[in-house]
Design a protein around this motif. Sequence first.
Motif, PDB file in Angstrom:
ATOM      1  N   LYS A  55       0.832  -1.200   0.000  1.00  0.00           N
ATOM      2  CA  LYS A  55       0.000   0.000   0.000  1.00  0.00           C
ATOM      3  C   LYS A  55       0.869   1.254   0.000  1.00  0.00           C
ATOM      4  O   LYS A  55       1.797   1.390   0.797  1.00  0.00           O
ATOM      5  N   ALA A  56       0.556   2.160  -0.912  1.00  0.00           N
ATOM      6  CA  ALA A  56       1.260   3.441  -0.965  1.00  0.00           C
ATOM      7  C   ALA A  56       0.803   4.328   0.180  1.00  0.00           C
ATOM      8  O   ALA A  56      -0.362   4.305   0.578  1.00  0.00           O
ATOM      9  N   VAL A  57       1.722   5.135   0.711  1.00  0.00           N
ATOM     10  CA  VAL A  57       1.404   6.004   1.840  1.00  0.00           C
ATOM     11  C   VAL A  57       1.723   7.451   1.469  1.00  0.00           C
ATOM     12  O   VAL A  57       2.873   7.787   1.160  1.00  0.00           O
ATOM     13  N   VAL A  58       0.695   8.289   1.469  1.00  0.00           N
ATOM     14  CA  VAL A  58       0.871   9.732   1.298  1.00  0.00           C
ATOM     15  C   VAL A  58       0.247  10.398   2.515  1.00  0.00           C
ATOM     16  O   VAL A  58      -0.952  10.263   2.758  1.00  0.00           O
ATOM     17  N   ALA A  59       1.067  11.075   3.310  1.00  0.00           N
ATOM     18  CA  ALA A  59       0.562  11.703   4.529  1.00  0.00           C
ATOM     19  C   ALA A  59      -0.483  12.760   4.176  1.00  0.00           C
ATOM     20  O   ALA A  59      -0.320  13.506   3.204  1.00  0.00           O
ATOM     21  N   PRO A  60      -1.583  12.822   4.931  1.00  0.00           N
ATOM     22  CA  PRO A  60      -2.629  13.814   4.652  1.00  0.00           C
ATOM     23  C   PRO A  60      -2.061  15.235   4.605  1.00  0.00           C
ATOM     24  O   PRO A  60      -1.363  15.663   5.518  1.00  0.00           O
ATOM     25  N   GLY A  61      -2.328  15.932   3.531  1.00  0.00           N
ATOM     26  CA  GLY A  61      -1.869  17.310   3.396  1.00  0.00           C
ATOM     27  C   GLY A  61      -0.434  17.470   2.958  1.00  0.00           C
ATOM     28  O   GLY A  61       0.005  18.595   2.685  1.00  0.00           O
ATOM     29  N   ALA A  62       0.322  16.383   2.888  1.00  0.00           N
ATOM     30  CA  ALA A  62       1.725  16.475   2.496  1.00  0.00           C
ATOM     31  C   ALA A  62       1.845  16.735   1.000  1.00  0.00           C
ATOM     32  O   ALA A  62       0.983  16.333   0.214  1.00  0.00           O
ATOM     33  N   ALA A  63       2.900  17.432   0.627  1.00  0.00           N
ATOM     34  CA  ALA A  63       3.143  17.677  -0.796  1.00  0.00           C
ATOM     35  C   ALA A  63       3.437  16.364  -1.503  1.00  0.00           C
ATOM     36  O   ALA A  63       4.069  15.467  -0.940  1.00  0.00           O
ATOM     37  N   ILE A  64       2.939  16.232  -2.734  1.00  0.00           N
ATOM     38  CA  ILE A  64       3.221  15.044  -3.526  1.00  0.00           C
ATOM     39  C   ILE A  64       4.636  15.155  -4.082  1.00  0.00           C
ATOM     40  O   ILE A  64       4.978  16.140  -4.742  1.00  0.00           O
ATOM     41  N   GLU A  65       5.453  14.180  -3.797  1.00  0.00           N
ATOM     42  CA  GLU A  65       6.822  14.164  -4.310  1.00  0.00           C
ATOM     43  C   GLU A  65       6.830  13.689  -5.757  1.00  0.00           C
ATOM     44  O   GLU A  65       5.931  12.959  -6.194  1.00  0.00           O
ATOM     45  N   SER A  66       7.851  14.097  -6.507  1.00  0.00           N
ATOM     46  CA  SER A  66       7.938  13.701  -7.906  1.00  0.00           C
ATOM     47  C   SER A  66       9.337  13.201  -8.232  1.00  0.00           C
ATOM     48  O   SER A  66      10.282  13.394  -7.458  1.00  0.00           O
ATOM     49  N   VAL A  67       9.459  12.557  -9.373  1.00  0.00           N
ATOM     50  CA  VAL A  67      10.750  12.085  -9.849  1.00  0.00           C
ATOM     51  C   VAL A  67      10.841  12.414 -11.333  1.00  0.00           C
ATOM     52  O   VAL A  67       9.874  12.244 -12.078  1.00  0.00           O
ATOM     53  N   VAL A  68      11.989  12.944 -11.750  1.00  0.00           N
ATOM     54  CA  VAL A  68      12.220  13.272 -13.154  1.00  0.00           C
ATOM     55  C   VAL A  68      12.875  12.069 -13.821  1.00  0.00           C
ATOM     56  O   VAL A  68      13.907  11.571 -13.346  1.00  0.00           O
ATOM     57  N   VAL A  69      12.261  11.589 -14.907  1.00  0.00           N
ATOM     58  CA  VAL A  69      12.787  10.413 -15.593  1.00  0.00           C
ATOM     59  C   VAL A  69      12.974  10.720 -17.074  1.00  0.00           C
ATOM     60  O   VAL A  69      12.360  11.639 -17.640  1.00  0.00           O
ATOM     61  N   SER A  70      13.825   9.949 -17.708  1.00  0.00           N
ATOM     62  CA  SER A  70      14.115  10.114 -19.131  1.00  0.00           C
ATOM     63  C   SER A  70      12.884   9.740 -19.957  1.00  0.00           C
ATOM     64  O   SER A  70      12.057   8.930 -19.525  1.00  0.00           O
ATOM     65  N   PRO A  71      12.724  10.336 -21.149  1.00  0.00           N
ATOM     66  CA  PRO A  71      11.541  10.063 -21.972  1.00  0.00           C
ATOM     67  C   PRO A  71      11.319   8.581 -22.236  1.00  0.00           C
ATOM     68  O   PRO A  71      12.264   7.812 -22.445  1.00  0.00           O
ATOM     69  N   LEU A  72      10.059   8.214 -22.237  1.00  0.00           N
ATOM     70  CA  LEU A  72       9.648   6.825 -22.409  1.00  0.00           C
ATOM     71  C   LEU A  72       9.832   6.334 -23.843  1.00  0.00           C
ATOM     72  O   LEU A  72      10.177   5.172 -24.080  1.00  0.00           O
ATOM     73  N   PHE A  73       9.563   7.225 -24.815  1.00  0.00           N
ATOM     74  CA  PHE A  73       9.626   6.881 -26.234  1.00  0.00           C
ATOM     75  C   PHE A  73      10.553   7.846 -26.972  1.00  0.00           C
ATOM     76  O   PHE A  73      10.869   8.927 -26.470  1.00  0.00           O
TER      77      PHE A  73
END
Length: 236
Positions: A55-73
Amino acid sequence: MPSKDPHEGNEEMRFSGRLWLSFPIYITGLFITATQPAVAVPFPKFPGAPNLFGKAVVAPGAAIESVVVSPLFDRRFTCVDHPEGEVTELGDALGTDCLILGGFADKDSGYFRLFKSDGKHNPDWYGWHAPVLSPMNGEVVGIYRNPVTNTPGHLQPTLPSFIVFKRSDDVIIVYAHVTDIRVKIGDHVTAGQIVALDGNNGFARAPHIHVGAYRGVTPLQIRWDQRAEQKIFENE
C-alpha cells in the motif's frame, strides 16, 4: 500464504492474492471505471524492489513528491495520469498511462491521433511495438512476462508484462504492458536504452505503457526530463 510457483527456478517468485479489478495493482487498463468481481492473481515478489504491490502512503496534506525520468519513447507521446487515491498500490499509485501520438500528414499539417483506421487491431495504434526506453541509469531488479496479447477494446484480468528498475537512490520505476523484453534481472541500463517494445497485455484495452514510481512506501509523481526530450525530438 505462499503457493507453489509453476515456474519454480525462474527469476520470478510469486505468492497468491486477490484484488478488485476497479483498483488493480499497476495493471490499470486505459480508461476503465467499472468494478468487476475479485479474481485470484499471482503477485510477483522481487528482493530488489521491496514493498512492490504494497500500500502506498501519502501523509494527509503532504506535498506530492515527484521524480524526473528520461523520456519513455523516441517520438511524441501523451500520458493520462492516475490522480491521487484512484489506485493505491505501489507501482500504480500516482502512475501514468502513455500513448504515442500520430496522424501527421507532414511536418506542417495533420493532427494528433492515437490510431489509424478504427483502432480495432493492435498495428492500427501508432505506439504498437514502438521501442520503449529506459527511464534512468540503474539496475533491472524485476521482470514478469505475460505471453497473451490483447485485442484492442478487450482486456484480460491478469498481470501485464513488466520491468522494474532501481536507481542508486532507491527510487523504483515500473514499466507495465511491455512486450519483447530485452533486458534481464541484474542488468545495468542507461537512460534512453531500448529495454522492450510497446505492448497490449494484462489489464489493458489498448497498446500503451504504464509508468509508476515509488521510494520506500511513498508513491512518486512522474515528470519527464524535458531537456532530454528536446534532444530526442529535435529531428522531428
